[in-house]
Write a protein that holds these residues in place. Sequence first.
Motif, PDB file in Angstrom:
ATOM      1  N   VAL A   1      -3.375   1.283  -5.681  1.00  0.00           N
ATOM      2  CA  VAL A   1      -3.898   1.904  -4.462  1.00  0.00           C
ATOM      3  C   VAL A   1      -5.255   1.316  -4.097  1.00  0.00           C
ATOM      4  CG1 VAL A   1      -4.832   4.054  -3.513  1.00  0.00           C
ATOM      5  CG2 VAL A   1      -2.605   4.067  -4.633  1.00  0.00           C
TER       6      VAL A   1
ATOM      7  N   PHE B   1      -0.198  11.572  -5.003  1.00  0.00           N
ATOM      8  CA  PHE B   1      -0.420  10.353  -5.769  1.00  0.00           C
ATOM      9  C   PHE B   1      -1.728  10.474  -6.534  1.00  0.00           C
ATOM     10  CE2 PHE B   1      -2.796   9.657  -1.932  1.00  0.00           C
ATOM     11  CZ  PHE B   1      -3.861   8.833  -2.282  1.00  0.00           C
TER      12      PHE B   1
ATOM     13  N   SER C   1       3.063   1.806  -3.163  1.00  0.00           N
ATOM     14  CA  SER C   1       2.366   2.240  -4.374  1.00  0.00           C
ATOM     15  C   SER C   1       2.300   3.761  -4.505  1.00  0.00           C
ATOM     16  CB  SER C   1       0.946   1.658  -4.401  1.00  0.00           C
ATOM     17  OG  SER C   1       0.171   2.162  -3.327  1.00  0.00           O
ATOM     18  N   THR C   2       2.656   4.497  -3.440  1.00  0.00           N
ATOM     19  CA  THR C   2       2.556   5.960  -3.492  1.00  0.00           C
ATOM     20  C   THR C   2       3.857   6.679  -3.150  1.00  0.00           C
ATOM     21  OG1 THR C   2       1.769   6.018  -1.181  1.00  0.00           O
ATOM     22  CG2 THR C   2       0.097   5.908  -2.923  1.00  0.00           C
TER      23      THR C   2
ATOM     24  N   PHE D   1       0.832  -1.204   0.000  1.00  0.00           N
ATOM     25  CA  PHE D   1       0.000   0.000   0.000  1.00  0.00           C
ATOM     26  C   PHE D   1       0.869   1.258   0.000  1.00  0.00           C
ATOM     27  CE2 PHE D   1      -3.852   2.129   2.277  1.00  0.00           C
ATOM     28  CZ  PHE D   1      -4.148   2.817   1.120  1.00  0.00           C
TER      29      PHE D   1
ATOM     30  N   ALA E   1      -6.059  -0.833  -0.760  1.00  0.00           N
ATOM     31  CA  ALA E   1      -7.002  -0.182   0.153  1.00  0.00           C
ATOM     32  C   ALA E   1      -8.210  -1.080   0.409  1.00  0.00           C
ATOM     33  CB  ALA E   1      -7.447   1.163  -0.416  1.00  0.00           C
TER      34      ALA E   1
ATOM     35  N   GLU F   1      -5.231   9.759  -7.157  1.00  0.00           N
ATOM     36  CA  GLU F   1      -6.407   9.280  -6.450  1.00  0.00           C
ATOM     37  C   GLU F   1      -7.593   9.323  -7.404  1.00  0.00           C
ATOM     38  OE1 GLU F   1      -7.739   9.660  -1.802  1.00  0.00           O
ATOM     39  OE2 GLU F   1      -7.228  11.475  -2.895  1.00  0.00           O
TER      40      GLU F   1
ATOM     41  N   GLN G   1      -0.982   3.333 -10.779  1.00  0.00           N
ATOM     42  CA  GLN G   1      -1.007   3.758  -9.383  1.00  0.00           C
ATOM     43  C   GLN G   1      -2.421   3.715  -8.821  1.00  0.00           C
ATOM     44  OE1 GLN G   1       0.074   7.926  -8.058  1.00  0.00           O
ATOM     45  NE2 GLN G   1       1.802   6.803  -7.177  1.00  0.00           N
TER      46      GLN G   1
ATOM     47  N   SER H   1      -4.826  13.176   3.003  1.00  0.00           N
ATOM     48  CA  SER H   1      -4.646  11.873   2.355  1.00  0.00           C
ATOM     49  C   SER H   1      -3.480  11.101   2.944  1.00  0.00           C
ATOM     50  CB  SER H   1      -4.439  12.054   0.851  1.00  0.00           C
ATOM     51  OG  SER H   1      -5.586  12.626   0.246  1.00  0.00           O
TER      52      SER H   1
ATOM     53  N   THR I   1      -3.085   6.867   3.930  1.00  0.00           N
ATOM     54  CA  THR I   1      -2.205   6.088   3.057  1.00  0.00           C
ATOM     55  C   THR I   1      -0.840   5.811   3.678  1.00  0.00           C
ATOM     56  OG1 THR I   1      -1.429   8.114   1.962  1.00  0.00           O
ATOM     57  CG2 THR I   1      -3.281   6.955   0.946  1.00  0.00           C
TER      58      THR I   1
END
Length: 309
Positions: free
Chosen positions: A101, A175, A73-74, A70, A105, A177, A97, A272, A276
Amino acid sequence: MEIRNRKEFLLLGLTGDPTLQSLIFSLFLFMYMVTILGILLIILAVSSDSHLHTPMYFFLCSLSLNDICFITSTIPKMLLNIQTQDQSITYTGSLSQVCFVIIFAVLENFLLAVMAYDRYVSICYPLSYTTIMKLCLCVLLLLTYLSISTVDALFDTLIILRLSFCTALEIPNFFCELPQIIKLACSDTLIDNILIYVETCIFAGLPLSGIIFSYIHIVSSILTIPSSEGKHKAFSTCGSHLSVVSLFYGTAFGVYISSAVTDSPGKTAVASVMYTVVPPMLNPFIYSLRNRDMKEAVRMLISRIASLL
């Protein structure tokens, strides 16, 4: 003007102030390294202690691996952008991405729910625990949830593929979203927003409902235990998981409320970070400090490592 053949998006990050970029880079690199080392310590501790080879710790290791994926990925892309002073991310990269995510998540939701179910069976049906929570069932549940998460992520990726975008392809976050990408689209996004809302209700609401249902029965069972020592022991087995659940859903709801009440992209981007980055970083410490068996396993692992040095 609409663009069908997109080349790249721009990730604006947490702030546009160039004087803060080195500080943000150092802070997030530190948080990323702490997260990776903490999670690896948890996994090694569980692997090295045969007493922890149980369904509870199988799902804990699965949650830990998911947390690594998780945050990976960012954060690495964010650090690379700061280091190269290049805010761009390719269209293919943004799709990847978004996909990863969402996978991790959604899988986080499912893993927290199945861990609550594991505690429910352990406390409410202790004599049948080993019969119900077999290893084959645990593996099957994990693979099923991973498959569902992947299908959901691929579906959301298809949502992006059907959109047309305007020339302003700036994402006010560190990132890609999904909701923020949809906001950049020039085409009609009503159906897309409805689909995302429905998905959120299903893939976040149902696991959360399962967690609440499990803990209602857990608390009811614990209250019937006559001795205070037995009650404390039963509550202690759930304390770490309940703390992780509160952290994950609390930060997620905080981000939702923040984005709803503020029009500041910068504040939304900072919010965020809370769901994350913060939960994956704190989860290893929560399980290490609040769980007696984990503390002992970590202590023994550190002692072994120290003896080899």
